[in-house]
Design a protein around this motif. Structure first.
Motif, PDB file in Angstrom:
ATOM      1  N   ALA A  99      -6.366   8.498   9.358  1.00  0.00           N
ATOM      2  CA  ALA A  99      -6.271   9.329   8.152  1.00  0.00           C
ATOM      3  C   ALA A  99      -4.869   9.919   8.019  1.00  0.00           C
ATOM      4  O   ALA A  99      -4.303   9.952   6.921  1.00  0.00           O
ATOM      5  N   GLN A 100      -4.294  10.351   9.120  1.00  0.00           N
ATOM      6  CA  GLN A 100      -2.941  10.911   9.081  1.00  0.00           C
ATOM      7  C   GLN A 100      -1.939   9.842   8.652  1.00  0.00           C
ATOM      8  O   GLN A 100      -1.068  10.109   7.822  1.00  0.00           O
ATOM      9  N   ASP A 101      -2.059   8.635   9.180  1.00  0.00           N
ATOM     10  CA  ASP A 101      -1.168   7.539   8.779  1.00  0.00           C
ATOM     11  C   ASP A 101      -1.331   7.216   7.289  1.00  0.00           C
ATOM     12  O   ASP A 101      -0.355   6.974   6.584  1.00  0.00           O
ATOM     13  N   LEU A 102      -2.569   7.199   6.804  1.00  0.00           N
ATOM     14  CA  LEU A 102      -2.837   6.908   5.398  1.00  0.00           C
ATOM     15  C   LEU A 102      -2.180   7.946   4.488  1.00  0.00           C
ATOM     16  O   LEU A 102      -1.555   7.609   3.485  1.00  0.00           O
ATOM     17  N   ILE A 103      -2.294   9.214   4.846  1.00  0.00           N
ATOM     18  CA  ILE A 103      -1.703  10.287   4.036  1.00  0.00           C
ATOM     19  C   ILE A 103      -0.176  10.192   4.051  1.00  0.00           C
ATOM     20  O   ILE A 103       0.471  10.336   3.018  1.00  0.00           O
ATOM     21  N   GLN A 104       0.403   9.921   5.205  1.00  0.00           N
ATOM     22  CA  GLN A 104       1.863   9.838   5.307  1.00  0.00           C
ATOM     23  C   GLN A 104       2.411   8.621   4.558  1.00  0.00           C
ATOM     24  O   GLN A 104       3.476   8.697   3.947  1.00  0.00           O
ATOM     25  N   ASN A 105       1.695   7.513   4.608  1.00  0.00           N
ATOM     26  CA  ASN A 105       2.167   6.285   3.964  1.00  0.00           C
ATOM     27  C   ASN A 105       1.896   6.248   2.458  1.00  0.00           C
ATOM     28  O   ASN A 105       2.502   5.450   1.741  1.00  0.00           O
ATOM     29  N   ASN A 106       0.975   7.078   1.962  1.00  0.00           N
ATOM     30  CA  ASN A 106       0.611   7.092   0.543  1.00  0.00           C
ATOM     31  C   ASN A 106       0.570   8.533   0.026  1.00  0.00           C
ATOM     32  O   ASN A 106      -0.495   9.041  -0.336  1.00  0.00           O
ATOM     33  N   PRO A 107       1.689   9.210  -0.062  1.00  0.00           N
ATOM     34  CA  PRO A 107       1.665  10.622  -0.486  1.00  0.00           C
ATOM     35  C   PRO A 107       1.210  10.805  -1.920  1.00  0.00           C
ATOM     36  O   PRO A 107       0.687  11.853  -2.277  1.00  0.00           O
ATOM     37  N   GLU A 108       1.336   9.769  -2.754  1.00  0.00           N
ATOM     38  CA  GLU A 108       0.910   9.900  -4.144  1.00  0.00           C
ATOM     39  C   GLU A 108      -0.614   9.959  -4.282  1.00  0.00           C
ATOM     40  O   GLU A 108      -1.140  10.469  -5.271  1.00  0.00           O
ATOM     41  N   LEU A 109      -1.334   9.469  -3.278  1.00  0.00           N
ATOM     42  CA  LEU A 109      -2.802   9.531  -3.323  1.00  0.00           C
ATOM     43  C   LEU A 109      -3.346  10.913  -2.974  1.00  0.00           C
ATOM     44  O   LEU A 109      -4.466  11.256  -3.345  1.00  0.00           O
ATOM     45  N   PHE A 110      -2.546  11.692  -2.280  1.00  0.00           N
ATOM     46  CA  PHE A 110      -2.991  13.013  -1.821  1.00  0.00           C
ATOM     47  C   PHE A 110      -1.949  14.063  -2.193  1.00  0.00           C
ATOM     48  O   PHE A 110      -1.207  14.549  -1.354  1.00  0.00           O
ATOM     49  N   PRO A 111      -1.882  14.449  -3.464  1.00  0.00           N
ATOM     50  CA  PRO A 111      -0.877  15.452  -3.871  1.00  0.00           C
ATOM     51  C   PRO A 111      -1.227  16.823  -3.281  1.00  0.00           C
ATOM     52  O   PRO A 111      -2.397  17.157  -3.074  1.00  0.00           O
TER      53      PRO A 111
END
Length: 62
Positions: free
Chosen positions: A49-61
């Motif tokens: 989950a941490q990798d996903l958030i860091q790699n896709n910041p536009e998905l989690f503003p």
């Protein structure tokens, strides 16, 4: 004094010798190790989950 205590303990052990029975259980002994497995899964999910958030910041503003 110590010798007397050892002799008394030995005699008590002999007196109880006929009362002690060792018997194998009818069912196999089960050891549950799910706790460790769950901890490993949680850690892996947190890292994913941490990798996903860091790699896709536009998905989690924020």
């Amino acid at each position: 004094m110590k010798r007397m205590m050892i002799m008394t303990a030995g005699l008590a052990g002999l007196a109880l010798g006929g009362c002690i029975q060792v018997k194998a259980p009818d069912k196999p002994i089960e050891i549950n190790l799910n706790v460790k497995v769950q901890q490993e899964v949680v850690v892996k999910l947190q890292r994913d989950a941490q990798d996903l958030i860091q790699n896709n910041p536009e998905l989690f503003p924020q």
